[in-house]
Design a protein around this motif. Structure first.
Motif, PDB file in Angstrom:
ATOM      1  N   GLN A  81    -105.254 -38.090 -16.420  1.00 19.47           N
ATOM      2  CA  GLN A  81    -104.850 -39.071 -16.830  1.00 19.47           C
ATOM      3  C   GLN A  81    -103.121 -38.670 -16.397  1.00 19.47           C
ATOM      4  O   GLN A  81    -102.440 -37.530 -16.864  1.00 19.47           O
ATOM      5  CB  GLN A  81    -104.890 -39.246 -18.144  1.00 19.47           C
TER       6      GLN A  81
ATOM      7  N   ARG B 245     -94.299 -48.152 -16.618  1.00 22.73           N
ATOM      8  CA  ARG B 245     -95.928 -48.495 -17.422  1.00 22.73           C
ATOM      9  C   ARG B 245     -96.849 -48.079 -17.032  1.00 22.73           C
ATOM     10  O   ARG B 245     -97.577 -47.656 -16.661  1.00 22.73           O
ATOM     11  CB  ARG B 245     -95.104 -49.710 -17.975  1.00 22.73           C
ATOM     12  N   ASP B 246     -96.563 -48.972 -15.521  1.00 25.41           N
ATOM     13  CA  ASP B 246     -97.843 -49.047 -14.441  1.00 25.41           C
ATOM     14  C   ASP B 246     -98.498 -47.946 -14.484  1.00 25.41           C
ATOM     15  O   ASP B 246     -99.761 -47.069 -13.898  1.00 25.41           O
ATOM     16  CB  ASP B 246     -97.310 -49.875 -13.131  1.00 25.41           C
TER      17      ASP B 246
ATOM     18  N   GLY C   9    -100.071 -46.222 -17.429  1.00 24.08           N
ATOM     19  CA  GLY C   9    -101.277 -46.895 -17.593  1.00 24.08           C
ATOM     20  C   GLY C   9    -100.610 -47.551 -19.286  1.00 24.08           C
ATOM     21  O   GLY C   9    -101.990 -47.905 -20.133  1.00 24.08           O
TER      22      GLY C   9
ATOM     23  N   TYR D 195    -100.092 -35.386 -14.565  1.00 26.42           N
ATOM     24  CA  TYR D 195    -101.157 -36.010 -14.847  1.00 26.42           C
ATOM     25  C   TYR D 195    -101.962 -34.390 -15.339  1.00 26.42           C
ATOM     26  O   TYR D 195    -101.875 -33.540 -15.114  1.00 26.42           O
ATOM     27  CB  TYR D 195    -102.492 -36.155 -13.734  1.00 26.42           C
TER      28      TYR D 195
ATOM     29  N   TYR E 276     -93.339 -39.473 -16.050  1.00 25.51           N
ATOM     30  CA  TYR E 276     -92.705 -40.429 -14.977  1.00 25.51           C
ATOM     31  C   TYR E 276     -91.495 -39.905 -14.502  1.00 25.51           C
ATOM     32  O   TYR E 276     -90.786 -40.193 -15.742  1.00 25.51           O
ATOM     33  CB  TYR E 276     -93.464 -41.867 -15.278  1.00 25.51           C
TER      34      TYR E 276
END
Length: 238
Positions: free
Chosen positions: A217, A115-116, A119, A212, A221
């Motif tokens: 962005q 989640r981190d 973002g 990204y 993951y």
């Protein structure tokens, strides 16, 4: 005089080298004699033979297939983490047959590290995909992929056993601009070990990848566990 386990290891390593060079057809379809046959051949014990085989496995010369026995390890997949070449294309370039098995897919809150990295807001959810990837019928990679649900709507209706990279590029207009790859030696347990036909605690290559697009962005993951004897990292300087 060498210990019996080392003598057996050295003898089998020599035969494996001859097999790989094509000098002699020592093993049918790359399969080693059974442990019982090796015990008889070397007039040894099962414990000694297993220790010799474990040494060869740790060196990446052989691998174990559940309920099938021991096999000579094929050539490794040469992989440059910075190249962003998808698994299917990379395998085809090296004359290997790739396959992917989707184990599960679900929409969840997900682990905090994912989640981190992506973002996500407090109420946003993640798509989790768990897959096993194989080369020439041998499972070599267990991967868990996390994607933002809002970025990939209706992904559950897509075919997820092929190249996810190609799917995202063609169906979601993803243009990968950058990847962050963290690589370390780790170990496998539980479902990962079972799916890769490894004993619990076996060493592996663990890759954590963040992908990204656009202006940095993050959209993907990954957590990957590679069988160490199946992969060779090649990172040219630039």
């Amino acid at each position: 005089m060498l210990p019996a386990n080392i003598e057996i290891r050295d003898h089998l390593a020599h035969l494996i080298a001859e097999y790989n060079s094509g000098k002699v057809e020592r093993f049918a379809s790359g399969r080693l004699p059974s442990e019982r046959e090796l015990v008889e051949q070397f007039s040894s014990t099962r414990i000694t033979v297993r220790d010799a085989l474990s040494k060869l496995e740790a060196e990446g010369l052989i691998y174990r297939s559940n309920r099938r026995g021991w096999f000579v390890a094929p050539s490794r997949l040469v992989y440059d983490p910075s190249s962003r070449v998808n698994f299917y294309l990379l395998a085809a370039q090296q004359n290997k047959i790739p396959a992917t098995q989707l184990l599960s897919q679900r929409c969840i809150k997900g682990p905090i590290e994912a989640r981190d990295a992506l973002g996500l807001g407090a109420k946003e959810k993640l798509i989790e995909l768990v897959r096993v990837r194989s080369l020439n019928g041998r499972p070599v990679l267990f991967e868990t992929i996390y994607l933002p649900e809002k970025r990939f709507p209706k992904l559950n209706k897509a075919r997820l056993e092929g190249s996810l990279t190609t799917l995202m590029e063609e169906e979601y207009a993803v243009n990968i601009s950058y990847e962050d790859n963290r690589i370390r030696v780790s170990a496998v347990y539980d479902q990962v070990a079972e799916r890769l036909s490894l004993i619990k605690g076996a060493p592996c290559l663990e890759v954590t990848r963040i992908r990204y697009e656009g202006d940095q962005q993050a959209f993907e993951y990954d957590k990957e566990f590679w069988i160490h004897s199946a992969i060779e990292l090649s990172i040219p300087s630039k």
